[in-house]
Design a protein around this motif. Sequence first.
Motif, PDB file in Angstrom:
ATOM      1  N   ALA A 132      58.366  46.301   5.454  1.00 36.24           N
ATOM      2  CA  ALA A 132      58.962  44.980   4.485  1.00 36.24           C
ATOM      3  C   ALA A 132      59.243  44.073   5.274  1.00 36.24           C
ATOM      4  N   ALA A 133      59.707  43.695   6.451  1.00 41.23           N
ATOM      5  CA  ALA A 133      59.836  42.692   7.124  1.00 41.23           C
ATOM      6  C   ALA A 133      58.440  41.796   7.416  1.00 41.23           C
ATOM      7  N   VAL A 134      57.511  42.639   7.831  1.00 40.77           N
ATOM      8  CA  VAL A 134      56.170  41.965   8.095  1.00 40.77           C
ATOM      9  C   VAL A 134      55.722  41.295   7.056  1.00 40.77           C
ATOM     10  N   VAL A 135      55.549  42.078   5.773  1.00 44.91           N
ATOM     11  CA  VAL A 135      54.666  41.636   4.770  1.00 44.91           C
ATOM     12  C   VAL A 135      55.708  40.378   4.084  1.00 44.91           C
ATOM     13  N   ALA A 136      57.088  40.399   4.226  1.00 45.97           N
ATOM     14  CA  ALA A 136      57.856  39.153   4.038  1.00 45.97           C
ATOM     15  C   ALA A 136      57.760  37.984   4.665  1.00 45.97           C
ATOM     16  N   GLY A 137      56.866  38.110   6.023  1.00 51.93           N
ATOM     17  CA  GLY A 137      56.854  37.124   6.810  1.00 51.93           C
ATOM     18  C   GLY A 137      58.183  36.957   7.782  1.00 51.93           C
ATOM     19  N   THR A 166      62.314  37.059  12.122  1.00 50.79           N
ATOM     20  CA  THR A 166      63.665  37.288  12.760  1.00 50.79           C
ATOM     21  C   THR A 166      64.004  38.761  12.713  1.00 50.79           C
ATOM     22  N   GLU A 167      63.583  39.305  11.273  1.00 48.99           N
ATOM     23  CA  GLU A 167      64.033  40.785  11.401  1.00 48.99           C
ATOM     24  C   GLU A 167      62.950  41.467  11.969  1.00 48.99           C
ATOM     25  N   SER A 168      61.660  41.051  11.842  1.00 49.23           N
ATOM     26  CA  SER A 168      60.562  41.972  12.533  1.00 49.23           C
ATOM     27  C   SER A 168      60.893  42.149  14.173  1.00 49.23           C
ATOM     28  N   ASP A 169      61.117  41.044  14.458  1.00 51.31           N
ATOM     29  CA  ASP A 169      61.749  40.903  15.761  1.00 51.31           C
ATOM     30  C   ASP A 169      62.941  41.782  16.307  1.00 51.31           C
ATOM     31  N   ALA A 170      63.688  41.532  15.584  1.00 52.14           N
ATOM     32  CA  ALA A 170      65.095  42.478  15.864  1.00 52.14           C
ATOM     33  C   ALA A 170      64.806  43.960  15.543  1.00 52.14           C
ATOM     34  N   LEU A 171      63.864  44.287  14.912  1.00 53.60           N
ATOM     35  CA  LEU A 171      63.631  45.785  14.620  1.00 53.60           C
ATOM     36  C   LEU A 171      62.646  46.253  15.677  1.00 53.60           C
ATOM     37  N   LEU A 172      61.639  45.714  16.302  1.00 53.16           N
ATOM     38  CA  LEU A 172      60.979  45.781  17.361  1.00 53.16           C
ATOM     39  C   LEU A 172      61.847  45.887  18.677  1.00 53.16           C
ATOM     40  N   SER A 173      62.695  44.993  18.772  1.00 53.64           N
ATOM     41  CA  SER A 173      63.677  44.943  19.807  1.00 53.64           C
ATOM     42  C   SER A 173      64.473  46.340  19.780  1.00 53.64           C
TER      43      SER A 173
END
Length: 67
Positions: free
Chosen positions: A24-29, A32-39
């Motif tokens: 969802a974070a990646v599709v939404a672009g 910040t959320e993508s980085d937080a999830l991956l971290s």
Amino acid sequence: MKIALERAQVQALVGADPMLAIFAAVVAGDETESDALLSANRSLISAISPDGWTPLHLAAHFALHSP
């Protein structure tokens, strides 16, 4: 209105299955959320969605990138 409804639907899906959050974070672009999830969980980089896509596949498909 439609975007708010879609956002609510996405949030409901992620609430039901938190593993969908990275997709969802990646599709939404949402970098910040993508980085937080991956971290928090580096293994998400190789997660596979129910339809067989990885986060990188989605980012490439939707041509999401930093300027």
